[in-house]
Scaffold this motif. Structure first.
Motif, PDB file in Angstrom:
ATOM      1  N   SER A 188      10.030   0.527   1.290  1.00  0.00           N
ATOM      2  CA  SER A 188       8.752   0.599   2.005  1.00  0.00           C
ATOM      3  C   SER A 188       7.906   1.706   1.397  1.00  0.00           C
ATOM      4  O   SER A 188       8.454   2.719   0.946  1.00  0.00           O
ATOM      5  CB  SER A 188       8.991   0.883   3.492  1.00  0.00           C
ATOM      6  OG  SER A 188       7.782   1.238   4.134  1.00  0.00           O
ATOM      7  N   PRO A 189       6.576   1.559   1.381  1.00  0.00           N
ATOM      8  CA  PRO A 189       5.732   2.657   0.897  1.00  0.00           C
ATOM      9  C   PRO A 189       5.929   3.943   1.689  1.00  0.00           C
ATOM     10  O   PRO A 189       5.783   5.033   1.140  1.00  0.00           O
ATOM     11  CB  PRO A 189       4.312   2.109   1.069  1.00  0.00           C
ATOM     12  CG  PRO A 189       4.470   0.634   1.020  1.00  0.00           C
ATOM     13  CD  PRO A 189       5.790   0.348   1.675  1.00  0.00           C
ATOM     14  N   VAL A 190       6.270   3.819   2.965  1.00  0.00           N
ATOM     15  CA  VAL A 190       6.494   5.012   3.785  1.00  0.00           C
ATOM     16  C   VAL A 190       7.727   5.765   3.289  1.00  0.00           C
ATOM     17  O   VAL A 190       7.746   7.001   3.220  1.00  0.00           O
ATOM     18  CB  VAL A 190       6.646   4.623   5.267  1.00  0.00           C
ATOM     19  CG1 VAL A 190       6.969   5.848   6.118  1.00  0.00           C
ATOM     20  CG2 VAL A 190       5.372   3.943   5.766  1.00  0.00           C
ATOM     21  N   VAL A 191       8.773   5.042   2.923  1.00  0.00           N
ATOM     22  CA  VAL A 191       9.989   5.673   2.394  1.00  0.00           C
ATOM     23  C   VAL A 191       9.691   6.395   1.083  1.00  0.00           C
ATOM     24  O   VAL A 191      10.251   7.454   0.792  1.00  0.00           O
ATOM     25  CB  VAL A 191      11.094   4.620   2.209  1.00  0.00           C
ATOM     26  CG1 VAL A 191      12.325   5.234   1.555  1.00  0.00           C
ATOM     27  CG2 VAL A 191      11.447   3.979   3.538  1.00  0.00           C
ATOM     28  N   ALA A 192       8.798   5.824   0.276  1.00  0.00           N
ATOM     29  CA  ALA A 192       8.467   6.411  -1.024  1.00  0.00           C
ATOM     30  C   ALA A 192       7.408   7.501  -0.920  1.00  0.00           C
ATOM     31  O   ALA A 192       7.057   8.105  -1.942  1.00  0.00           O
ATOM     32  CB  ALA A 192       7.976   5.321  -1.972  1.00  0.00           C
TER      33      ALA A 192
END
Length: 912
Positions: free
Chosen positions: A551-555
């Motif tokens: 997910s972009p949030v994880v990255a």
């Protein structure tokens, strides 16, 4: 008796600390026989490029086999000489029998401008970047307008099995073998590797510049099995029913994996989560393009603007996956695994496994394949050979690569990988053993006082002093007593890094000058400042990529750290690259100078292993070799002759004029043509000025131009000028008028920034130049143009030398010619550069009658879409009795005019 855990046996520590010459392996045949074999084999490959008699080679091989047998039976030394000769002959044979990519002449016969249906299987799919970020570092197609297509454009490679044969009465599909690269414009259907398609195309032969040193796009395509290129729209494509095939092209799958990985980074850069971050912690599209080049070898979004700073500072190799990149990765992985106490066998296997997986993800291009093979053989040789000689393992690796592909010897990636290992293991480390490394080792294990007595007095004294300096710190904390030793070791480690960097840069001077025509004066400080940041950036970027898969949030967190590190590196490189001395362009050295430099390096490898005195001699020889490579040689000119050379730059103009006294003038520098030419100038990596015009000037050992002339501000005359301006720093730039053109204004601004004098010339201006007289014939002083550039803006020059004369017309058209006739400025000339590439808008009958040239030259591109030169102009010149020379037929053409009015014509090599 077993040694207690954690204890350091005295003998083991003495072996670690003892600084004598036994740590330096001597360079002898018995220590590195495979390196000697690789050098002999390379000599044979070099000979094969100048000597080709197969019968004599066969007889020499039989004689050498006999001599080797007799020599080994009777005299070992004679046998060794014969064995060395056998390796040379083996190199000759391998170079002679190595298959070359087929030229696909049958494919070129169908590149005749007719629309033909072709049928073939997809072997590669590539989505082209949008126009504003386009850069084709991989394909170098950017001078072709097909390369500048709207968003959604896809590039397809087809392996053809049939093509339409056309006559006025017949249309049928006939078998054919070859490849074509298609620019597919519009939203494409779902395509996959191995799909069978039919599509009508107008095949085009790839551009081939017949100039010394010019990079050849046609040869690059042939290496990939492509013989022609074309463009079409997606609605013309027709999918065919699947039939059994020989299998899906592996490279297509690999490239698809590379594209998939690259898109993950781009998707994260475009995500709302990333855009919510502040600017220093936010990855932009350009940042994502740089990370993709560094991680996955995808350079499609690495524009010329992004590349320039890294090229100027010699640190570009840090941001792109190349052969040297893979080799260094393998070395770092192996070193880390060994530092983690992993045994040599599992460390070697794990290193090769991880490096292979990484190489596959980068697209597995030819340089990466060779670097992987070289790294694998090197590590296996180090593992299996008894003495584990670094140079012997290097010889084994080089030998395996060269036997498989002798042409690799002449490629920059192989040479730079080989020289990097020679620089570090062959010269820098032995030099360090005679200087700083013993002191660094002596600063270890200071609490083992019993080791002092086993060391030389000066090292024992060093250990005592380090303890004394640390004793006052024990009052604060006991462990602080080792702080002076730690700082001392850090300083020496930094000195070792600088030593390795200096030696590597001095060896890289040769390939950098030969292939890239650069002397990177600030490569060492740029790399020293950047490498620590990159060592953090690369793993952080990899974590960002892995997080983006979830997910972009994880990255988000690793992405912010990646952006900070990348922007820090860009700031460092940006400040260094702004220094004018950072971008030093230079011709490549002549072959004798290059051979002398290689012999000096071989001497250094031998000398650093002999004694401290010989090591000092090697330290002197290294910079001497670099100075020899960069030492200016006199330009190759013909004294007491007025020279005009029409450079083959395709559809455009670029003329080199050399005065009788050797002064140099370049009139125009070519550039892109077509409806997207402005975008080509702004974003393309391929630059005809840098890739075609400049290499020709460097092949003549020209380092600086006296005058750069812009006839008028059309892209096919001006597009290559910024690169020439930066590379050759002319003393003066001559122009005519100032039309409305962003690119033209930028050129003038850059000239003034570089300290180039800009001169505006008009009709009747006269200039004495290098023993010749230059007269300006057009435009008239009252001529103005406040709108976009037009052909009649052209600066027309007449150059006189004794009874010889030449007229350089640019793209002047009939109105300009009539004005020159009306003012009485025209007169007979020996040589005419025909106006506007032989278009019927120029070279009117009255103009031709007044000038009455003996010789004429037309600069035009082969099979150009404008129909230049026009048949009417060719007939007009023939009727006037003028000998005509054309760059589209003859390539590079040189005219030498003598003061008595005689002229000598020298044409370039014919196209194959």
């Amino acid at each position: 008796m077993k040694t207690p855990p954690g204890a350091h046996p005295r003998a083991a520590l003495e072996r670690v600390l003892w600084p004598d010459a036994r740590r330096i392996e001597p360079l002898a045949f018995r220590r590195a026989p495979l390196l000697a074999a690789a050098l002999c084999f390379s000599s044979g490959v070099l000979l094969a490029h100048t000597w080709h008699p197969v019968v004599e080679l066969l007889l020499a091989t039989l004689l050498l086999v006999l001599l080797t047998f007799l020599g080994l039976l009777h005299t070992a030394r004679a046998g060794l000489i014969a064995v060395a000769a056998l390796w040379i002959v083996a190199g000759l044979w391998c170079a002679e029998i190595e298959p070359v990519p087929p030229a696909q002449p049958e494919m070129l016969t169908y590149a005749d401008g007719l629309s033909r249906t072709v049928r073939g299987r997809i072997v590669r799919i590539r989505e082209l970047p949008p126009l504003d970020a386009h850069d084709t570092d991989t394909d170098h197609t950017t001078w072709n307008e097909d390369a500048f297509a709207p968003p959604g454009t896809v590039s397809l490679d087809l392996a053809l099995d049939a093509i339409e044969y056309l006559t006025p009465d017949i249309s049928k599909m006939v078998p054919i073998t070859g490849g074509v690269r298609i620019t597919l414009i519009g939203e494409p259907p779902a395509l996959a590797c191995g799909d069978l398609i039919e599509v009508p195309l107008r095949l085009k032969r790839p551009e081939r510049y017949r100039d010394p040193g010019a990079w050849q796009y046609a040869d690059y395509l042939l290496e990939q099995g492509i013989g022609a290129h074309a463009s079409t729209r997606t609605n013309h494509l027709r999918m065919l029913p699947q039939t059994p095939s020989s299998g899906v092209h592996l490279h297509c799958r690999l490239y698809a994996a590379q594209t998939w990985a690259s898109n993950r980074i781009l998707d994260f850069a475009a995500s709302p989560a990333n855009h919510a971050l502040v600017a220093p912690m936010r990855l932009t599209t350009d940042d994502a393009g740089m990370l993709n080049a560094m991680l996955f070898g995808d350079r499609t979004r690495l524009t010329h603007t992004l590349r320039l700073g890294f090229e100027r500072t010699g640190s570009f190799h840090l941001f792109v996956v190349s052969g040297m990149h893979v080799a260094l990765l393998a070395g770092v992985l192996f070193w880390i695994l060994r530092r983690l106490r992993l045994h040599r066998i599992p460390a070697t296997v794990l290193t090769l496994s991880l490096t292979t997986a990484y190489a596959l993800l980068t697209g597995f291009g030819a340089p990466v394949q060779r670097a992987l093979a070289m790294s694998a053989v090197f590590l296996l040789a180090r593992l299996l050979l008894r003495d584990r000689s670094v140079l012997n393992a290097l010889g084994a690796a080089a030998l395996v690569v060269l036997v498989g592909s002798p042409r690799a010897l002449f490629e920059a990636s192989f040479q730079m990988t080989f020289l990097a290992i020679v620089a570090i293991a062959g010269i820098a480390v032995p030099l360090g053993e005679w200087t700083i490394l013993p002191y660094a080792r002596a600063a270890r294990h200071l609490r083992e006082r019993r080791l002092d007595t086993s060391l030389p007095p000066h090292l024992a004294q060093l250990r005592v002093r380090l303890r004394l300096w640390g004793e006052p710190l024990t009052r604060i904390h006991r462990r602080l007593s080792l702080l002076p030793a730690m700082l001392f070791r850090f300083a020496l480690n930094l000195a070792e890094l600088i030593l390795i960097g200096l030696v590597a840069e001095m060896l890289m001077v040769l390939p950098m000058a030969l292939y890239f025509h650069r002397a990177t004066l600030f490569a060492l400080p740029a790399n020293i400042l950047s490498i620590p940041l990159i060592s953090l950036l690369a793993p952080m970027a990899l974590v960002t990529f892995l997080g983006s898969l979830v997910s972009p949030v994880v990255a988000l967190l690793p992405g912010a750290a990646t952006a900070l590190l990348l922007h820090g590196i860009l700031a460092v490189i940006g400040h260094i690259s702004t220094l004018h001395t950072a971008d030093w362009r230079t011709p490549g050295p002549t072959m004798p100078i290059a051979l002398v430099a290689v012999l000096l390096w071989m001497f250094c490898c031998w000398a650093v292993r002999r004694s401290r005195r010989w090591a000092f001699a090697a330290a002197v020889a290294l910079p001497l070799a670099a100075v020899l490579i960069l030492w200016p040689e006199p330009p190759q000119v013909t004294p007491n002759s007025l020279e005009l050379t029409a450079i083959d730059i395709g559809q455009g103009d670029s003329l080199l004029v050399v005065s009788p006294t050797g002064q140099t003038m370049l009139v125009d520098a070519g550039g892109p043509t077509g409806s997207f030419r402005e975008a080509a100038e702004a974003t393309s990596r391929f630059d005809v000025g840098d890739e075609v015009v400049s290499p020709y000037l460097w092949s003549r050992q020209i380092r600086r131009l006296d005058v750069l002339v812009l006839s008028h501000a059309h892209s096919d005359h001006m597009g290559g000028m910024p690169a020439v301006l930066r590379s050759f720093h002319p003393r003066e730039l001559w122009v005519s008028i100032d039309p409305q053109s962003t690119a033209y204004n930028a050129l003038l601004a850059e000239a003034r920034e570089l300290g180039v004098t800009v001169r505006h010339l008009h009709a009747r201006d006269a200039i004495a130049w290098g023993g010749a007289q230059i007269t300006v014939l057009s435009p008239a002083a009252e001529y103005t143009n406040t709108f976009v550039p037009v052909n009649n803006d052209s600066l027309v020059l007449r150059v006189d030398y004794g009874r010889a004369s030449m007229l350089l017309e640019g793209d002047a058209e009939a109105p300009s010619e009539r004005t020159m006739l009306a003012t009485g400025l025209l007169g007979p000339v020996i040589l005419l550069k025909v106006g506007h590439h032989g278009s019927q808008t120029s070279t009117t009958p009255e103009f031709l009658a007044q000038t009455a040239p003996r010789d004429a030259v037309i600069s035009a591109g082969r099979d150009n879409t404008f129909g230049h030169p026009r048949p009417e102009i060719l007939a007009r010149l023939a009727a006037a009795g003028t000998r005509l020379y054309r760059t589209d037929e003859f390539g590079l053409t040189t005219f030498l005019l003598s003061a008595d009015g005689s002229i000598l014509e020298i044409t370039g090599a014919a196209d194959n």
